[in-house]
Structures are given as C-alpha cells and as structure tokens.
Design an enzyme around this catalytic site. Structure first.
Site, PDB file in Angstrom:
ATOM      1  N   ALA A 330    -106.105  55.854  18.531  1.00 15.74           N
ATOM      2  CA  ALA A 330    -106.473  54.176  18.669  1.00 15.74           C
ATOM      3  C   ALA A 330    -105.181  53.142  18.936  1.00 15.74           C
ATOM      4  O   ALA A 330    -104.487  53.880  19.298  1.00 15.74           O
ATOM      5  CB  ALA A 330    -107.277  53.906  17.909  1.00 15.74           C
ATOM      6  N   SER A 331    -104.976  52.011  17.970  1.00 14.04           N
ATOM      7  CA  SER A 331    -103.959  51.766  18.335  1.00 14.04           C
ATOM      8  C   SER A 331    -102.934  51.382  17.126  1.00 14.04           C
ATOM      9  O   SER A 331    -101.763  51.189  17.285  1.00 14.04           O
ATOM     10  CB  SER A 331    -104.214  50.057  17.382  1.00 14.04           C
ATOM     11  OG  SER A 331    -105.281  49.303  17.859  1.00 14.04           O
ATOM     12  N   THR A 332    -102.879  53.022  17.217  1.00 19.43           N
ATOM     13  CA  THR A 332    -101.784  53.509  16.044  1.00 19.43           C
ATOM     14  C   THR A 332    -100.636  53.840  16.919  1.00 19.43           C
ATOM     15  O   THR A 332     -99.328  54.053  16.549  1.00 19.43           O
ATOM     16  CB  THR A 332    -102.159  55.247  15.653  1.00 19.43           C
ATOM     17  OG1 THR A 332    -101.872  55.878  16.029  1.00 19.43           O
ATOM     18  CG2 THR A 332    -102.944  54.448  14.357  1.00 19.43           C
ATOM     19  N   LYS A 334    -100.001  52.142  19.589  1.00 17.49           N
ATOM     20  CA  LYS A 334     -98.947  50.769  20.880  1.00 17.49           C
ATOM     21  C   LYS A 334     -97.687  50.400  20.680  1.00 17.49           C
ATOM     22  O   LYS A 334     -97.512  50.394  21.256  1.00 17.49           O
ATOM     23  CB  LYS A 334     -99.941  49.499  19.816  1.00 17.49           C
ATOM     24  CG  LYS A 334    -101.881  49.180  20.911  1.00 17.49           C
ATOM     25  CD  LYS A 334    -102.221  48.595  19.832  1.00 17.49           C
ATOM     26  CE  LYS A 334    -103.716  48.587  20.702  1.00 17.49           C
ATOM     27  NZ  LYS A 334    -105.000  47.169  20.427  1.00 17.49           N
TER      28      LYS A 334
END
Length: 630
Positions: A330-332, A334
């Site tokens: 997921a967004s980890t 980015k």
C-alpha cells in the site's frame, strides 16, 4: 573215517601286515597333526591381527556421545535457549520378546500417552533393532521411581539421562528462535546426503525452524565416543577409552528481551507482525508474529491433537508473518517511488500536480479514485507523501511505467529474500511483464501499472522487506541486510562480531533525492496535514513514517468501503513504517495488522509505542489520539 585238513597260522605274515597298517595309520596321524599345527600357525601367527580385531569387536563396543548443544543468548546476555537434564525411557527392540505387549504394559505402568506406542513402532521401522529407541522422555521423578522398582520385569528397557533443549520464555521468541525436535526420516536422508550422519549418531534432536535450523551446524557441535567392554549380553563392564564431544558454539543474537516482550504485548489479540531493526547495521532488535505458540511442545514431542489444533487454527499461528506474510505494501512504498520519480526526472522537488478525486488513463472511463473523496488539490512531492495522495502516484506510475518501477523497487529489495538469517521467508511479488506472462499467462496492461503506483495490485511484500527498504532509504542507498546473529561466543569469552555489508543497493544522480523522500515522511508525522501526526503527538524525539491501508478484496467502481458490512477477513490491512530519530536514525519499525482498517488510525499508535520502548524505555506509555486516514 574222514581225514580233516589242518590249516597252520602264519604269524609272521600277520605281524608284517600289522606293522604296515600301523605305519600307515601313524603316517596319517602325523600328516593330520602337521596340518593341525600348520593351521594353528596360520591362525595364531599369520592371521593373528585379523582374529584379534574380530575378538575385540565381540567384546569392545564403540558408543557415540552426543555433544551439548550451543546456548543462545540475547544481545545483553540473557539466556534464550538452554539445555536441561531430563530422563527418558529407552528400549532396545531386539532384546524384547513381545514388544507390543511390553509397550502396552509400560504405557499403563507409567501413565504415558497411548499415542507413544504407535510413534515408537514407527521409529523401530526406521532404525536398527539393536539401537535404543526412546519411548518417552522428560519423565517425572515419580515415573522414574516407578520404573526403577519394576525394571527387572522389562529386559531391554532402561532409564537414561541426557540434556534436552528448553526455551525459558516459551512463546515470546518462537518465530525468531524456532525450535529443535526429534530427528525424522527426512532429516536422516539429508544428513546422509551431506555426509553428516555420523556426527548425529548419538543425537536425538535437530534444528527445525528459525535460528535453531539456520545455525544448526554451529550449534550442534562434534560428537565424541567411548570404547566400552561388554559381556555376552551386551552389558557394559568397563570403559576402555573416552573421546569427549566438542560442544556446540554459544551465540548471541541481536534480539533484545525487553523489546521483544513489548512487541509481543502490543500485538496481543491481533493477527499481526512487527519488526524493529537498526537501519544502519541491519541488526534485528525485535521480531514478533501474532498469534504465536510454545516451541517447547515440539521439543517434548507434540501430540497429534496439539498439532492439529495449531494447523486448523484460522489465525495461523505457525506462520511467521514478519518474513512469510505476503501483503500489499500500500502507501508505505510511496516515498520509495518518489525517489524513483526524482531520479528518472518524472518529477522534481518543485513540480506541482493537481490531485483531483480520481485519475483516469487517456481514452478510458475507468476511475482510479483517491482515498479522499474530494481529492487533495495542488501537490508537490512533499505534500503528496504527507497526505498520501493516491492520484499523484497514479500519475507518477503512469509516466514511469512498470519496467522502471520494477527495476527500482527490486533494488530496494522487493521480490527477493531479505537476507534475514532464517529459512522461513517468502520472496513476495515484485510484478513485471515477464512475471505476469509466466504466472497469469496474460500480457501486462497499463491499468495494472496504475495500481502498482500505490502499492496495490499484484505487488506483495513482507514486513521485513519493508523494514529493509526503508533502512536503505535512510542510509541513502546503502545495502542493509537484516540479521539476527550478533556474535559467536569464544571459549575465552571473546565475541566474534557480525560483519556488516558495505555495498550499494541503489545509486541516484543527486543525494538530495533521499532527503526529499525522508522529508516527506517527516511531514507525515510532524506536518499539519500528516496522516500520522496525532499518533506521534508529544514524542520527545523526531520521527518520520508512512502509513498504508491495503485492500484485501476489490470494490466495484462506485462502491464505498464499509468495514461494518464486510467479514473481518475481508477488511483492510493496516500498515505503518517509521524510523527515528529523524536526523540520525537508530531504529526502523515495520508493522502489519491484518484486517484492522486504517494504517494511521490503528497501526501508527503501535509503531509509536515500539519506538518509545526503544528510544525512551520499555515502560514508556504513549497516549496518541488516532484519526481516520490511510
């Protein structure tokens, strides 16, 4: 009157015949005697050494002696795995007339588990019948006394004392330490193929998981032996020679008992995995997976019902979620994608992008929605990381492409083993065109790339991979390898330090690109819009981090996520990665909470508590006020 014929006896002829026969008999006796003497000469002189050896084999027996297994300590010298003396009941099958009946009698006499009979008979088939086989170990004093009184009834059975592995902290270190258990047929085959079988002649156990298995050769030691004289019944009369075994090496791990306890406490009641490591050295300070189990059950010899309970537990306690759990990151990821975008020139620290409520590919009606219903407005890379704007990274993925993403993320360690010194690890999936063609038998579509841009789609990673990737980020591309071994204890107390790798995992054109991504993570926790700002409120140190909320099941185009309407196993996974202190990172934490919902709301407080325990002390109690953000 008839005239009788009178025969006259020839004594001289008979005497001559007797002499001839006696001489022939004497010659035969002399020949036979000579042959006997010659045979005795051959046996006693010429073949003396051969028969001497055979005679010794009949009365001298070489008995292997198992080496004491090396001890395992934490980084501060606390004993984590020790050897305790235990008593076992052993039987030599060939010395027992009615083996099944004797087993039944002993099971009743000593109140043993009836399952031991079946297991014992299977062991008999795998071993030679003149070797002793354990029927039951870790006998109580009462059981030992009971058997001793009745031992005369059971020839071939005896009580033996030996050292058994014991884990004093039970389930606290299970997924890191692993455990030892009885050597089985598969183990014997592997040892034979490796030429190590002789060294395990007297050993009952072998490392099965974790550190115990990875460092088996180091911990096991070298078997010794003793030459003993035995009588015709095989009973030892005296010891002729003794070659002591060489004990296994003692080792210190990087794990810290107090931090490990804190990790276990934080994960209690969750299906989760957490790892705390030093970003510079890769030393793992805490590694916990929840739920866990007591490894002493396997050392003792786990019962069928106990093992079935673990296997059938829907929370899967046997899985090490830190190294075996594959989750969408997921967004980890980015901040890592931001480094890629900067280095490829797709973005700059000053370029701006308008983040609307959704992103669309040219010529497509499909909407890739942002987590925030109305979007985030104008964004630069710093704010995009701070507020975790999905549309910014959808666009970045679209403009860089899957080939570039795969190349950079592979350099960060995704899609490969982390190097952690345990065998229980999965590589995860860092998708590519070739991967999809081989795995799915399909071509790669542009829409697949967009999902990869926010750590979703086919991309899966483990918490240890996330910890390693963000450690590489903090070390500006230095190739950090996670490890559990701190040192090998020498006999004089000297400790051999673990050697750190020094090669480069990823080089960039401008070193400031690392700082841009780290600054974005700093704003996640310290910025006015940061998704983790409330969880890390009032910390006496400055931290940086990134939350992630990973979908477990897909939603329809216009369907709204509603956790209350979903089964628990279909709810989002919560992730959070953080490091601190910001200026000179000493620790990086990676966490997965399965089906817990938002990363910043649920995972960030746990990571905060873990960093507090490391940087302030295990008794530190944070009071975060979480908010609902990815």
């Amino acid at each position: 009157m008839l005239q009788q014929r009178i025969s006259i006896k020839d004594n001289n002829a008979e005497a001559a015949l007797f002499r001839r026969r006696a001489m022939v008999a004497m010659a035969g006796v002399m020949v036979l005697t000579l042959m006997l003497l010659m045979n005795l000469y051959v046996v006693q002189v010429i073949h003396h050494d051969d028969y001497q050896t055979r005679s010794n084999d009949n009365r001298i027996k070489v008995v292997p002696v198992a080496p004491p297994r090396g001890l395992i300590f934490d980084r501060n010298g606390v004993l984590l795995a020790e050897n305790r003396p235990v008593f076992s009941l052993e039987i030599i099958p060939e010395q027992v007339d009615d083996l099944p009946n004797v087993l039944d009698e002993l099971i009743v006499l000593l109140k043993l588990d009836p399952e031991e009979k079946e297991r014992f008979l299977k062991e008999v088939q795998r071993h030679r019948r003149f070797n002793p086989i354990t029927l039951a170990d870790q006998l109580s004093e009462e059981q030992v006394a009971t058997f001793s009184v009745n031992q005369h009834k059971y020839p071939g059975a005896s009580i033996e004392a030996y050292l058994k592995r014991f884990y004093p902290f039970a389930d606290t270190f299970t997924h890191a330490l692993g455990y030892v258990a009885r050597i089985n047929t598969t183990d014997l085959q592997k040892l034979d193929e490796q030429g190590k079988l002789a060294n395990y002649a007297a050993s009952r156990d072998i490392g099965k998981l974790g550190v115990e298995k990875y460092y088996e050769e180091l911990l096991h030691g070298q078997a010794g032996y003793q030459e003993v004289e035995v009588n015709n019944r095989g009973r030892v009369i005296r010891t002729l020679k003794y070659q002591p075994p060489i004990a296994g090496r003692d080792i210190n791990l990087t794990l810290d008992l107090q931090l490990q306890k804190k990790a276990q406490e934080l994960l209690a009641g969750h299906r989760a995995g957490i790892v705390l490591m030093e970003p510079k050295s890769g030393a793992v300070l805490a590694l916990a997976s929840s739920p866990t189990y007591d490894p002493n059950l396997f050392v003792r010899g786990i019962r069928t019902k106990e093992y079935a309970a673990l296997l059938n537990d829907p929370s899967r306690p046997l899985i090490n979620r830190v190294s075996q759990g594959g989750y969408a990151p997921a967004s980890t990821v980015k901040p890592l994608l931001a480094v890629m975008g900067l280095n490829e020139g797709a973005i700059t620290p000053f370029s701006r992008y308008f983040g609307g409520p959704f992103f669309q590919l040219p010529g497509s009606t499909h909407k890739f929605r942002d987590w925030k219903k109305w979007g985030h407005g104008w964004l630069d890379v710093y704010r995009a990381i701070e507020v975790s704007a999905d549309t910014f990274f959808y666009d970045l993925a679209y403009r860089t492409g899957i080939d570039t993403i795969n190349r950079y993320m592979t350099a960060f360690g995704f899609g490969n083993y982390s190097g952690l010194d345990i065998y229980e690890e999965t590589m995860g999936v860092m998708p590519s065109r070739d991967w999809k063609r081989l795995r799915r038998k399909q071509a790669w579509y542009l829409g697949d790339t967009i999902s990869i841009g926010i750590g979703q789609g086919y991309w899966t990673a483990t918490p240890i991979q996330l910890a390693r990737a963000h450690s590489i980020l903090t070390q500006h591309g230095h190739n950090v390898i996670p490890h559990l071994l701190k040192s090998i204890r020498e006999g004089d107390g000297h400790q051999e330090p673990f050697r750190e790798p020094t090669d480069q995992a990823l080089s960039v054109k401008d070193d400031s690109y690392w700082k841009v991504a780290m600054e974005g993570m700093y704003r996640v926790i310290n910025g006015t819009e940061g998704t983790g700002r409330r969880a890390f409120a009032n910390t006496p140190y400055k931290a940086a981090g990134k939350s992630g909320t990973a979908q477990v099941v897909g939603l329809k185009q216009d369907q709204k996520y509603d956790a209350k309407r979903l089964k628990e196993e279909h709810r989002d996974n919560a992730l959070f990665v953080a490091f601190a202190p910001y200026e000179a990172p000493k620790g990086v934490v990676s966490l997965i909470l399965e089906n817990a919902g938002g990363g910043s709301a649920n995972a960030a407080p746990v990571v905060r508590a873990m960093l507090d325990a490391y940087l302030i002390g295990p008794e530190a109690t944070p009071t975060p006020a979480p908010e609902e953000h990815p």
